[in-house]
Design an enzyme around this catalytic site. Sequence first.
Site, PDB file in Angstrom:
ATOM      1  N   GLY A 123      -6.577  29.197 -90.877  1.00 49.54           N
ATOM      2  CA  GLY A 123      -7.597  29.908 -91.484  1.00 49.54           C
ATOM      3  C   GLY A 123      -7.214  30.786 -92.856  1.00 49.54           C
ATOM      4  O   GLY A 123      -8.224  31.086 -93.492  1.00 49.54           O
ATOM      5  N   ARG A 364       9.210  21.097 -90.108  1.00 49.93           N
ATOM      6  CA  ARG A 364       9.089  22.201 -89.167  1.00 49.93           C
ATOM      7  C   ARG A 364       8.940  21.696 -87.664  1.00 49.93           C
ATOM      8  O   ARG A 364       8.857  20.517 -87.440  1.00 49.93           O
ATOM      9  CB  ARG A 364       7.756  22.802 -89.367  1.00 49.93           C
ATOM     10  CG  ARG A 364       6.472  21.916 -89.190  1.00 49.93           C
ATOM     11  CD  ARG A 364       5.229  22.563 -89.302  1.00 49.93           C
ATOM     12  NE  ARG A 364       4.012  21.614 -89.489  1.00 49.93           N
ATOM     13  CZ  ARG A 364       2.588  21.865 -89.819  1.00 49.93           C
ATOM     14  NH1 ARG A 364       2.230  23.000 -90.115  1.00 49.93           N
ATOM     15  NH2 ARG A 364       1.801  20.872 -89.798  1.00 49.93           N
ATOM     16  N   ARG A 608      -4.052  37.386 -47.303  1.00 48.94           N
ATOM     17  CA  ARG A 608      -4.968  38.418 -47.127  1.00 48.94           C
ATOM     18  C   ARG A 608      -5.637  37.880 -45.720  1.00 48.94           C
ATOM     19  O   ARG A 608      -6.124  36.783 -45.598  1.00 48.94           O
ATOM     20  CB  ARG A 608      -5.978  38.079 -48.256  1.00 48.94           C
ATOM     21  CG  ARG A 608      -5.453  38.136 -49.628  1.00 48.94           C
ATOM     22  CD  ARG A 608      -6.614  37.990 -50.719  1.00 48.94           C
ATOM     23  NE  ARG A 608      -6.215  38.148 -52.018  1.00 48.94           N
ATOM     24  CZ  ARG A 608      -5.758  37.192 -52.823  1.00 48.94           C
ATOM     25  NH1 ARG A 608      -5.426  35.995 -52.248  1.00 48.94           N
ATOM     26  NH2 ARG A 608      -5.205  37.440 -53.926  1.00 48.94           N
ATOM     27  N   ARG A 664      -0.942  41.326 -45.423  1.00 48.75           N
ATOM     28  CA  ARG A 664      -1.738  42.462 -45.739  1.00 48.75           C
ATOM     29  C   ARG A 664      -2.663  42.805 -44.643  1.00 48.75           C
ATOM     30  O   ARG A 664      -3.510  41.900 -44.185  1.00 48.75           O
ATOM     31  CB  ARG A 664      -2.382  42.278 -47.056  1.00 48.75           C
ATOM     32  CG  ARG A 664      -3.257  43.766 -47.434  1.00 48.75           C
ATOM     33  CD  ARG A 664      -3.772  43.700 -48.772  1.00 48.75           C
ATOM     34  NE  ARG A 664      -4.924  42.606 -48.771  1.00 48.75           N
ATOM     35  CZ  ARG A 664      -5.544  42.244 -49.855  1.00 48.75           C
ATOM     36  NH1 ARG A 664      -5.046  42.823 -51.087  1.00 48.75           N
ATOM     37  NH2 ARG A 664      -6.691  41.623 -49.942  1.00 48.75           N
ATOM     38  N   GLU A 792      -1.103  50.128 -55.495  1.00 55.32           N
ATOM     39  CA  GLU A 792      -2.277  49.639 -55.923  1.00 55.32           C
ATOM     40  C   GLU A 792      -3.180  50.910 -56.405  1.00 55.32           C
ATOM     41  O   GLU A 792      -4.237  50.446 -57.012  1.00 55.32           O
ATOM     42  CB  GLU A 792      -3.002  48.541 -55.368  1.00 55.32           C
ATOM     43  CG  GLU A 792      -3.330  48.885 -53.865  1.00 55.32           C
ATOM     44  CD  GLU A 792      -3.816  47.898 -53.122  1.00 55.32           C
ATOM     45  OE1 GLU A 792      -4.459  46.949 -53.733  1.00 55.32           O
ATOM     46  OE2 GLU A 792      -3.843  47.969 -51.715  1.00 55.32           O
ATOM     47  N   SER A 811       4.971  46.252 -52.897  1.00 56.08           N
ATOM     48  CA  SER A 811       4.408  45.278 -53.507  1.00 56.08           C
ATOM     49  C   SER A 811       3.297  45.800 -54.607  1.00 56.08           C
ATOM     50  O   SER A 811       2.390  46.520 -54.149  1.00 56.08           O
ATOM     51  CB  SER A 811       3.743  44.209 -52.577  1.00 56.08           C
ATOM     52  OG  SER A 811       3.269  43.180 -53.316  1.00 56.08           O
ATOM     53  N   GLY A 813       0.175  45.829 -56.263  1.00 58.17           N
ATOM     54  CA  GLY A 813      -1.248  45.163 -56.410  1.00 58.17           C
ATOM     55  C   GLY A 813      -1.704  45.337 -57.609  1.00 58.17           C
ATOM     56  O   GLY A 813      -2.672  46.358 -58.034  1.00 58.17           O
ATOM     57  N   THR A 814      -1.253  44.710 -58.834  1.00 55.57           N
ATOM     58  CA  THR A 814      -1.772  44.974 -60.012  1.00 55.57           C
ATOM     59  C   THR A 814      -3.140  44.466 -60.354  1.00 55.57           C
ATOM     60  O   THR A 814      -3.770  45.186 -61.537  1.00 55.57           O
ATOM     61  CB  THR A 814      -0.841  44.420 -61.178  1.00 55.57           C
ATOM     62  OG1 THR A 814      -0.677  42.957 -60.810  1.00 55.57           O
ATOM     63  CG2 THR A 814       0.569  44.762 -61.248  1.00 55.57           C
ATOM     64  N   ASN A 815      -3.831  44.037 -59.538  1.00 54.03           N
ATOM     65  CA  ASN A 815      -5.346  43.967 -59.616  1.00 54.03           C
ATOM     66  C   ASN A 815      -6.085  45.328 -59.583  1.00 54.03           C
ATOM     67  O   ASN A 815      -6.770  45.786 -60.582  1.00 54.03           O
ATOM     68  CB  ASN A 815      -6.011  42.848 -58.826  1.00 54.03           C
ATOM     69  CG  ASN A 815      -5.575  41.503 -58.914  1.00 54.03           C
ATOM     70  OD1 ASN A 815      -4.602  41.228 -59.854  1.00 54.03           O
ATOM     71  ND2 ASN A 815      -5.738  40.545 -57.819  1.00 54.03           N
ATOM     72  N   ASP A 816      -5.923  45.800 -58.427  1.00 52.91           N
ATOM     73  CA  ASP A 816      -6.384  47.116 -58.314  1.00 52.91           C
ATOM     74  C   ASP A 816      -5.670  48.117 -59.056  1.00 52.91           C
ATOM     75  O   ASP A 816      -6.540  49.134 -59.610  1.00 52.91           O
ATOM     76  CB  ASP A 816      -6.335  47.457 -56.565  1.00 52.91           C
ATOM     77  CG  ASP A 816      -7.473  46.715 -55.855  1.00 52.91           C
ATOM     78  OD1 ASP A 816      -8.207  45.724 -56.640  1.00 52.91           O
ATOM     79  OD2 ASP A 816      -7.964  46.967 -54.825  1.00 52.91           O
TER      80      ASP A 816
END
Lengths: 921, 921
Positions: A123, A364, A608, A664, A792, A811, A813-816
Amino acid sequence: MPRSTTSRAGARRASTKSPKRYVFAFSQGRAEGSKDDKNLLGGKGANLAEMCQLGLPVPPGFTLSTEVCAAYEAGGGSFPKELEAQVDAALAKLERQMGRRFGDADNPLLVSVRSGARVSMPGMMDTVLNLGLNDATVRGLAARSGQPRFAWDAYRRFVQMYGDVVLGIGPDPGEEFGPFALALDHAKRERGVSEDTGLTAEDLEALVRTYKAIVKRRTKRAFPEDPRDQLWGAIAAVFGSWNNERAIAYRRMNDIPGTWGTAVNIVAMVFGNLGETSGTGVAFTRDPATGEKRFYGEFLMNAQGEDVVAGIRTPLSIDRLARILPAAWKELNRIQKLLEQHYRDMQDLEFTIEDKKLYMLQCRVGKRTGFAAVRIAVEMVREKLITKEEAIRRVDPEALSQLLQPIFDPSDRLRAKKEGRILTKGLNAGPGAATGRIVFATDRAVARARAGEPVLLVRVETSPEDIRGMKASVGILTARGGMTSHAALVARQMGKVCVAGAGELAIDHKAKTMIVAGRKLKEGDWLSLDGTSGEVIEGQVSTRPSEVLARLFAKRKSKKPSPAHEAYKKLMRWSDEVRTMRIRTNADQPDQCATALVFGAEGVGLCRTEHMFFEGQKIDAVREMILADTVEERERALAKLLPLQRKDFEGIFRAMGSRPVTIRTLDPPLHEFLPHDKKDLATLAKQLGVSTKKITDKVHALAELNPMLGHRGCRLGITYPEITRMQARAIFEAACNVAKKTGKKPRPEIMIPLIGSARELELQEAEVRAVAEEVFRAKKLRLPYLVGTMIELPRAALLAADIARHAEFFSFGTNDLTQTTFGISRDDGGKFIPDYIEHEIYDGDPFARLDRAGVGRLMEIAGREGRDTRPDIKLGICGEHGGDPASIAFCQSLGLDYVSCSPFRVPIARLAAAQAALAAR
Amino acid sequence: MPRSTTSRAGARRASTKSPKRYVFAFSQGRAEGSKDDKNLLGGKGANLAEMCQLGLPVPPGFTLSTEVCAAYEAGGGSFPKELEAQVDAALAKLERQMGRRFGDADNPLLVSVRSGARVSMPGMMDTVLNLGLNDATVRGLAARSGQPRFAWDAYRRFVQMYGDVVLGIGPDPGEEFGPFALALDHAKRERGVSEDTGLTAEDLEALVRTYKAIVKRRTKRAFPEDPRDQLWGAIAAVFGSWNNERAIAYRRMNDIPGTWGTAVNIVAMVFGNLGETSGTGVAFTRDPATGEKRFYGEFLMNAQGEDVVAGIRTPLSIDRLARILPAAWKELNRIQKLLEQHYRDMQDLEFTIEDKKLYMLQCRVGKRTGFAAVRIAVEMVREKLITKEEAIRRVDPEALSQLLQPIFDPSDRLRAKKEGRILTKGLNAGPGAATGRIVFATDRAVARARAGEPVLLVRVETSPEDIRGMKASVGILTARGGMTSHAALVARQMGKVCVAGAGELAIDHKAKTMIVAGRKLKEGDWLSLDGTSGEVIEGQVSTRPSEVLARLFAKRKSKKPSPAHEAYKKLMRWSDEVRTMRIRTNADQPDQCATALVFGAEGVGLCRTEHMFFEGQKIDAVREMILADTVEERERALAKLLPLQRKDFEGIFRAMGSRPVTIRTLDPPLHEFLPHDKKDLATLAKQLGVSTKKITDKVHALAELNPMLGHRGCRLGITYPEITRMQARAIFEAACNVAKKTGKKPRPEIMIPLIGSARELELQEAEVRAVAEEVFRAKKLRLPYLVGTMIELPRAALLAADIARHAEFFSFGTNDLTQTTFGISRDDGGKFIPDYIEHEIYDGDPFARLDRAGVGRLMEIAGREGRDTRPDIKLGICGEHGGDPASIAFCQSLGLDYVSCSPFRVPIARLAAAQAALAAR
């Protein structure tokens, strides 16, 4: 600016207090810098200096440091006052070394001007060669070289390059090609030649005049004749290009701070186009595709710089040089070995041979495929070039996914591209390559798959009802949804190819057609998905499993050795020795468990239970349970579900042996299990022997405005504790049965979702423990088990000290947790997250890479305060981030005990965890 | 157990090391305790002791401390071993004082046994009178009193009370009344008398035998004849009742810790039913309904305890006593004055006159209405009984709402109740009383209201589209939704009566009917809503504005003085002097602003621009903007909206003068503004001249799975900065116009919603400031303004230090912050929050009372770290919690600069803020 303490340039700079030093010279055998000065000199400059220090044949030159870039910007486009004098001095020295003078009409010094940031960066303005030529010096060059055509060709190239990259002369409106290229073409047509080499010195001289006229027309100024004007123009262009749009976009995508800046390298020209004893080439010290240890590269005789990559003439394989110029070949081979030994890594080299004499123009660390990365790292350990730890550090964990996914046959894919069959590009949500027939509905996908056809499930977006269809398909394509949409999550967990959020698809489910790129495809048509690139390709493209994958799952050991497989296994073994975090997998079914074990999982971090609910008889019992009006009715339905769930868990415990399995309890809102269209509702009513109205009413009553924030997770268990009890019973009975049959000790870890306060967990824990006691008494067997929770919700993190009183593990629950911390639904965020990345509000998708500042801070609070309450609490992560290397590094810094990810990401997590452990040492 | 250091009982206990003291005696002139010993002796015991110390005529007795309760529970229902001896000793002392003996057949000592916790608490066993009577002692009592009928009546009452409350003999299955009441009824019928007094001694003797047979039948044991068995049975019953269901439920609702326990008071009996010179009564030192300073109460001659409240005979007004027993009256009057002076608060007294001699049986702080609370507090300051600060502390802020809402005519409401017209009860979401005709749709509500009819809007739940209908209605009734549902929020802000979440309503919108309590009501039927109690009443109930409200809004000053209004004004003035936080209001329209100013608002803390969008032409322009395909189209639609929005803001600035007005830029997701049913879509299409399909597609494209977590708030402003610019322009132009016309200095504070990272705010701030500069230049006028943000996402709180770089103020949007911190949608939480309160997971609805542990912790982080970055940052709250006194106290502790609440809660907030400031001193 932090720099290595061994930096020579640094040391020198510190001692020469003032004026500030901006220019650093190098020539064979000596240099005012080294490879450790990348921050100051850029990658290219530092490596040129290093090669000089090593005594390698490098044309002399000097580097304007990255600090000039910062000063140039700070000064609003003007250079620091000390700079001119320093450049003049360096140029004077260069003139002395070369015995030529800049702008000298008799014996001109020519230079190249090249940018060079700390890391290579597309670039930006890259290169201007032959700078110093003008209407006077070209004649000196012609005279000195005795080759007027060479001189005019060099001049023609210089004006073209300068006009293009420094003066920014692009195509005229409506034209595809720039005016210089058109003029060159015109000249060739006029002379009836097909290659540049067909043009004579006179032709080229005329062309230079044409070029200059173009410059005049487009810039309203004459082409700069003064070499010093040329030089300063080129320098300013390099620094200016640091902040052009493409460069900024690239930096944003690659997390490169704008403050780094670029350096500028000014090097005396050497010429590979000075006749048949001259040439130029690029080479790698090992094969960048396979990693095999062999000198690999290409060159052209009588050519300059860009000719090799431009592809106008076909370059020759590097070993041909041995026959053409044996001495130069010998020297080059010596140097490539020396450089790899010196740098202790595979090198990418540029060289030029001017009249038999070899010059090194650049070296390099070479780019390589995932296969090559693993093999090179492992083999360099064997060669004692690097340590095991270095090998672990060197391989990008993401590169491993290349080794494990089926791939499209490269030639076949190229053909598809040439034929214009690449229809669109979505998110590369599930890596790998898949070809199959388009199917728009789960039932039909299952039916076709049973009939032996490879199918691709194509949906606007998927829902839990599509699980069967996804399982039956070789790949999934959706029009909506991001990297952590339902389709993407489930696909990665299943190891399915998935392209998600291909927004250009217009799907008509009724007509069973889709329109994309102006083409209408119907159900049953062939389609191919490249889950690694996100490309959607019309028709069939042949695929093959990668060698490593084939070997991992092979029933018997192959006798033929596979270097890639051997390297993979070794790297994984070393990673396992080094890492301190355990790696678990997110798996809901025995076959997923089995796959994860082959990839090295040490337990299940998230099973799940609801995914199981959609299979066969189970969904009927689930629906009966949901439609129950009384506790008794519900318990009757649950009693039907119990043996089915128990069988599910038996399969999982059997697969996992004595390894821990985190299960869970029911999480999604109940309405997810009910059908929504009229016909299905009627069918269900008939099946359950109730009125359609009753079911419709229930669906209506269960509907939620924001299901993500609704009646789900442990809230279901609080309202209907009998559901938790049934699930606990199924788990403990299954564990006991498997223990009796196999002699293994299943280790269930019951995880209560969506906890927001200690009392919720207290109540659910009591239900679980009561059932456990009952089952153990009845089975006359006692198994170790844990009860814990997901963290979560922000409130769970903030009240972790309290919650830990009832939790044996957390644990994350990083999604929620990401959804609630950001207040963004991952199903809906797709509408604006791209805008957010565009505006640099987010560095990347927070559902793919853990947000340390927000979500991470909550995790840190929860981990610390949870441990204050219960020092031996087990901490893990089971959100999608558990498979992301950068997020894994953060998990290590929090002191987590394990990370859990989808089966196909287990190897990546193993390597990433090892790197994180090394970084933490 | 913390106790006042001045406690005499405490001091004594500390000195008599062992054995632990559980029993504390009292008699006229001396007592082993005082009013400061409520924790140990309970409220009743402490006040009895205090009255003794004051030399008042109190029958002697003793108190078993609350510590016995704890020990009894800890011992699993057995008493501490020291207790019996201490009770024996106290009883012996009592016998000596009274000159009678417990169980003495000739001269029996009788006692009452009454519970007494720190605070008065319904649900617990209350009182047993005449304990000590049996078949032998009744005769002694008859002989000594010379009144056999009195003795047998006392015995009859004792067995009935004991059987009822100690032995727990309730109605037989299927019966409405208990067996004792039925037997009494039967006896009266047999004797042909209508009142108890018609029964002779012999009748009563027979009744006692019947009662004892009932006890035998129901408990399988004879009635305890031994007075000591009776006593210990009664004591155990009191302590046992501390943990019965009703008591636990009451404690939970009122935040009373279970560890407090209750005391038991055993007091020598005195008899108000010993003939025509005896009597019993209850009295208040001031009128508990109006607060007027006059001795107020009722009494009955020849009656015992419960007769006064039971309502069988009509009691006499207390001043009648002056004529019947002048000496006792004089003494009682002296005592009531003394007690009020002594306690410096209005007292609730119980007394008995035995043969002309007055005995005080109880005194305590009297319960009172909101009207009385304010008036008493203010008048006591004038009387120099208490300080202004104490007056402020004494009035429950919630009580103020009584003063400000229309009320149902009490007699009319009673008639409705008697007629069985109270249909159901929902949440008392918007206080006040409203009667109107049922209407099920906004359009028809508007139409009927225009025709001059009072209407009640009845909806399953309301949405922004109902705003016009709500405004047109006198009250709102919904079947779904909680205290902070859309209906509740908007209703409170509008000051409308609202009953929300009346789950028993079955609404059929098509048929325009609703069914409740088995009755079908149709559109146009009359209905009444008591928003203070939550009751839904069939038909009309007449209402009237409260006097205070009428005066506050009166166009001219009334000449007749109103003590309630005077008291209200004074209390408000004192509160304003004391409080340190500013009070603002949440108001979207000029009339709301005007109302809030009457109530004392000092600014607008939240002006939601979107509510304005639903009016008249505006919604058309809004929809046009949403349906725009290009920036240009959108800007054209916005240009139409600009003058309309500017007019809105002009109205608000005009109303608010130079006070600050915080205006939030567009917040809700765009789909909220589009119609959803087919007909409306077609109408809109026609109106805008586009195809119905286009609009349907747009509705479809904008649909979100979780709108709360979707494309809304500043995310709209990031995607469509032209919307923010239009709004900013409307605000600044309006402010300048009003400044020019009125000479006031409007102070706009532009608030960007749903910020989650600093960069979002940086971008939106830049848009706002650029427009401000443009407008100021064009108008040749410069006004002070602020740009800030809501803190309503966990991530915003966690990154407050960063965000504060761009924010001149933070306003805590605790509605959304609660939703995201808990992961609960307030629209959907209604389904399980009641379960959560039931299971003691939540103390109360977190949307009504701020959750300090979770949400509060985030606020604390944000406030502290925001101030670290910008020490003068202004902090406020604009969530619903801003009107909740407990939450306001928390806001004070965080050091907020202001709270903002709906107009009708402004007075409550002023008082609560004053109390919080006092508590913080």
